[in-house]
Scaffold this motif. Structure first.
Motif, PDB file in Angstrom:
ATOM      1  N   GLU A   1       0.856  -1.183   0.000  1.00 32.32           N
ATOM      2  CA  GLU A   1       0.000   0.000   0.000  1.00 32.32           C
ATOM      3  C   GLU A   1       0.891   1.232   0.000  1.00 32.32           C
ATOM      4  O   GLU A   1       1.830   1.324   0.780  1.00 32.32           O
ATOM      5  CB  GLU A   1      -0.892   0.015   1.238  1.00 32.32           C
ATOM      6  CG  GLU A   1      -1.788   1.241   1.298  1.00 32.32           C
ATOM      7  CD  GLU A   1      -2.654   1.292   2.542  1.00 32.32           C
ATOM      8  OE1 GLU A   1      -2.987   2.408   2.969  1.00 32.32           O
ATOM      9  OE2 GLU A   1      -2.991   0.220   3.082  1.00 32.32           O
TER      10      GLU A   1
ATOM     11  N   GLU B   1      -8.140 -10.241   0.163  1.00 35.47           N
ATOM     12  CA  GLU B   1      -8.408 -11.157   1.270  1.00 35.47           C
ATOM     13  C   GLU B   1      -7.099 -11.761   1.739  1.00 35.47           C
ATOM     14  O   GLU B   1      -6.370 -12.366   0.951  1.00 35.47           O
ATOM     15  CB  GLU B   1      -9.382 -12.241   0.824  1.00 35.47           C
ATOM     16  CG  GLU B   1      -9.838 -13.140   1.942  1.00 35.47           C
ATOM     17  CD  GLU B   1     -10.937 -14.077   1.493  1.00 35.47           C
ATOM     18  OE1 GLU B   1     -12.006 -14.043   2.113  1.00 35.47           O
ATOM     19  OE2 GLU B   1     -10.731 -14.835   0.519  1.00 35.47           O
TER      20      GLU B   1
ATOM     21  N   ARG C   1      -8.691 -11.432   7.000  1.00 32.10           N
ATOM     22  CA  ARG C   1      -9.002 -10.012   6.849  1.00 32.10           C
ATOM     23  C   ARG C   1      -9.398  -9.770   5.403  1.00 32.10           C
ATOM     24  O   ARG C   1      -8.703 -10.185   4.481  1.00 32.10           O
ATOM     25  CB  ARG C   1      -7.817  -9.120   7.202  1.00 32.10           C
ATOM     26  CG  ARG C   1      -8.121  -7.635   6.931  1.00 32.10           C
ATOM     27  CD  ARG C   1      -7.020  -6.720   7.349  1.00 32.10           C
ATOM     28  NE  ARG C   1      -6.883  -6.784   8.793  1.00 32.10           N
ATOM     29  CZ  ARG C   1      -5.774  -6.424   9.436  1.00 32.10           C
ATOM     30  NH1 ARG C   1      -4.725  -5.995   8.771  1.00 32.10           N
ATOM     31  NH2 ARG C   1      -5.714  -6.495  10.743  1.00 32.10           N
ATOM     32  N   ARG C   2     -10.518  -9.103   5.244  1.00 32.76           N
ATOM     33  CA  ARG C   2     -10.964  -8.684   3.923  1.00 32.76           C
ATOM     34  C   ARG C   2     -10.892  -7.161   3.864  1.00 32.76           C
ATOM     35  O   ARG C   2     -11.601  -6.480   4.593  1.00 32.76           O
ATOM     36  CB  ARG C   2     -12.397  -9.135   3.637  1.00 32.76           C
ATOM     37  CG  ARG C   2     -12.493 -10.606   3.376  1.00 32.76           C
ATOM     38  CD  ARG C   2     -13.901 -11.023   2.993  1.00 32.76           C
ATOM     39  NE  ARG C   2     -13.917 -12.455   2.740  1.00 32.76           N
ATOM     40  CZ  ARG C   2     -14.987 -13.224   2.874  1.00 32.76           C
ATOM     41  NH1 ARG C   2     -16.140 -12.677   3.221  1.00 32.76           N
ATOM     42  NH2 ARG C   2     -14.910 -14.506   2.634  1.00 32.76           N
ATOM     43  N   ARG C   3     -10.035  -6.661   3.009  1.00 33.64           N
ATOM     44  CA  ARG C   3      -9.946  -5.217   2.785  1.00 33.64           C
ATOM     45  C   ARG C   3     -10.833  -4.901   1.596  1.00 33.64           C
ATOM     46  O   ARG C   3     -10.518  -5.237   0.463  1.00 33.64           O
ATOM     47  CB  ARG C   3      -8.513  -4.785   2.525  1.00 33.64           C
ATOM     48  CG  ARG C   3      -8.418  -3.313   2.151  1.00 33.64           C
ATOM     49  CD  ARG C   3      -7.056  -2.766   2.341  1.00 33.64           C
ATOM     50  NE  ARG C   3      -6.762  -2.749   3.765  1.00 33.64           N
ATOM     51  CZ  ARG C   3      -5.584  -2.430   4.264  1.00 33.64           C
ATOM     52  NH1 ARG C   3      -4.590  -2.105   3.469  1.00 33.64           N
ATOM     53  NH2 ARG C   3      -5.388  -2.434   5.566  1.00 33.64           N
ATOM     54  N   HIS C   4     -11.964  -4.266   1.868  1.00 35.84           N
ATOM     55  CA  HIS C   4     -12.937  -3.940   0.827  1.00 35.84           C
ATOM     56  C   HIS C   4     -12.688  -2.522   0.328  1.00 35.84           C
ATOM     57  O   HIS C   4     -12.774  -1.556   1.092  1.00 35.84           O
ATOM     58  CB  HIS C   4     -14.358  -4.067   1.362  1.00 35.84           C
ATOM     59  CG  HIS C   4     -15.397  -3.687   0.362  1.00 35.84           C
ATOM     60  ND1 HIS C   4     -16.447  -2.877   0.670  1.00 35.84           N
ATOM     61  CD2 HIS C   4     -15.540  -4.005  -0.948  1.00 35.84           C
ATOM     62  CE1 HIS C   4     -17.201  -2.705  -0.399  1.00 35.84           C
ATOM     63  NE2 HIS C   4     -16.664  -3.377  -1.393  1.00 35.84           N
ATOM     64  N   ILE C   5     -12.362  -2.417  -0.940  1.00 39.33           N
ATOM     65  CA  ILE C   5     -12.165  -1.135  -1.609  1.00 39.33           C
ATOM     66  C   ILE C   5     -13.421  -0.914  -2.445  1.00 39.33           C
ATOM     67  O   ILE C   5     -13.575  -1.527  -3.507  1.00 39.33           O
ATOM     68  CB  ILE C   5     -10.899  -1.162  -2.490  1.00 39.33           C
ATOM     69  CG1 ILE C   5      -9.676  -1.485  -1.635  1.00 39.33           C
ATOM     70  CG2 ILE C   5     -10.736   0.143  -3.257  1.00 39.33           C
ATOM     71  CD1 ILE C   5      -8.442  -1.865  -2.428  1.00 39.33           C
TER      72      ILE C   5
ATOM     73  N   TYR D   1     -11.302   2.552   2.253  1.00 34.35           N
ATOM     74  CA  TYR D   1     -11.560   1.121   2.310  1.00 34.35           C
ATOM     75  C   TYR D   1     -12.021   0.756   3.703  1.00 34.35           C
ATOM     76  O   TYR D   1     -11.893   1.544   4.643  1.00 34.35           O
ATOM     77  CB  TYR D   1     -10.343   0.274   1.896  1.00 34.35           C
ATOM     78  CG  TYR D   1      -9.081   0.511   2.686  1.00 34.35           C
ATOM     79  CD1 TYR D   1      -8.905  -0.019   3.967  1.00 34.35           C
ATOM     80  CD2 TYR D   1      -8.026   1.230   2.141  1.00 34.35           C
ATOM     81  CE1 TYR D   1      -7.743   0.190   4.678  1.00 34.35           C
ATOM     82  CE2 TYR D   1      -6.861   1.441   2.839  1.00 34.35           C
ATOM     83  CZ  TYR D   1      -6.725   0.915   4.109  1.00 34.35           C
ATOM     84  OH  TYR D   1      -5.562   1.124   4.820  1.00 34.35           O
TER      85      TYR D   1
ATOM     86  N   ASP E   1     -11.751  -2.575   6.433  1.00 35.53           N
ATOM     87  CA  ASP E   1     -11.193  -3.890   6.756  1.00 35.53           C
ATOM     88  C   ASP E   1     -12.179  -4.647   7.630  1.00 35.53           C
ATOM     89  O   ASP E   1     -12.674  -4.101   8.626  1.00 35.53           O
ATOM     90  CB  ASP E   1      -9.870  -3.760   7.519  1.00 35.53           C
ATOM     91  CG  ASP E   1      -8.704  -3.399   6.624  1.00 35.53           C
ATOM     92  OD1 ASP E   1      -8.803  -3.572   5.401  1.00 35.53           O
ATOM     93  OD2 ASP E   1      -7.672  -2.942   7.157  1.00 35.53           O
TER      94      ASP E   1
ATOM     95  N   ASP F   1     -12.343  -8.274   9.768  1.00 31.59           N
ATOM     96  CA  ASP F   1     -11.533  -9.422  10.194  1.00 31.59           C
ATOM     97  C   ASP F   1     -12.146 -10.097  11.399  1.00 31.59           C
ATOM     98  O   ASP F   1     -13.045  -9.567  12.035  1.00 31.59           O
ATOM     99  CB  ASP F   1     -10.072  -9.021  10.446  1.00 31.59           C
ATOM    100  CG  ASP F   1      -9.880  -8.100  11.631  1.00 31.59           C
ATOM    101  OD1 ASP F   1     -10.389  -8.401  12.728  1.00 31.59           O
ATOM    102  OD2 ASP F   1      -9.208  -7.071  11.474  1.00 31.59           O
TER     103      ASP F   1
END
Length: 186
Positions: A52, A125, A133-137, A173, A175, A177
């Protein structure tokens, strides 16, 4: 020594998923991303992981005599870079937005056109043992594709830089988790 040895993460596995903007996520982390057909995996990712980047302008303001009293921040930008190892239709679409693939009589024809704007949703993911952990953008776009090597000595790979656009409420975003060591207390 202070600290909690359960807090550091070594992400042992990852997947990158993409879907049209505003596509719903699975309601539970235990549910696979594939339970919602609009989410498509890009396939194998490089062992180098994802990175990142942050970029912003800042201006410092000083009082008479040189004392720093304030910093103004502007033009904040975030991006995530990941290297895709598969040459599949999902990656092709991200690398060449607006291009097409047709198959006839067992022959695939890829017509590559000048890239068009293609804002999409992404989920990175990550897995560390039992922690997911799912980082949703919610809204991003592949804005840079690294040089692609075509040779017998190096594996073909597609380095994608995804620029993250803020939503109407300035969210970059979210996160999600199941890490109980960092759960908020009610």
């Amino acid at each position: 020594m202070s600290g909690n040895t359960a807090n550091p993460r070594l992400w042992e596995g990852a997947d990158l998923w993409t879907a049209p903007v505003a596509t719903a996520l699975p309601t539970d982390l235990a549910d696979a991303m594939s339970t919602i057909p609009a989410w498509k995996a890009v396939g194998l990712l490089s062992e180098d992981g994802a990175s990142e980047a942050r970029d912003e302008d800042s201006t410092d303001f000083y009082a008479w005599g040189g004392k720093l009293i304030r910093t103004k921040r502007s033009k904040h930008k975030r991006s995530i870079t990941v290297t895709c190892l598969e040459d599949n239709l999902v990656v092709f679409g991200l690398v060449n937005p607006g291009s097409t693939v047709a198959t006839s009589a067992g022959v695939n024809t890829r017509t590559v056109k000048i890239p068009k704007t293609d804002k999409r949703s992404f989920v990175l993911e990550l897995v560390d043992g039992d922690i997911t952990r799912r980082r949703h953008i919610p809204q991003g776009e592949v804005t840079s594709v690294g040089e692609v090597t075509l040779s017998e000595a190096d594996m073909q790979a597609f380095e994608l830089t995804i620029t993250i656009y803020p939503t109407a409420d300035d969210t970059l975003y979210v996160d999600y988790d199941n890490d109980t060591t960092n759960a908020a207390t009610p």
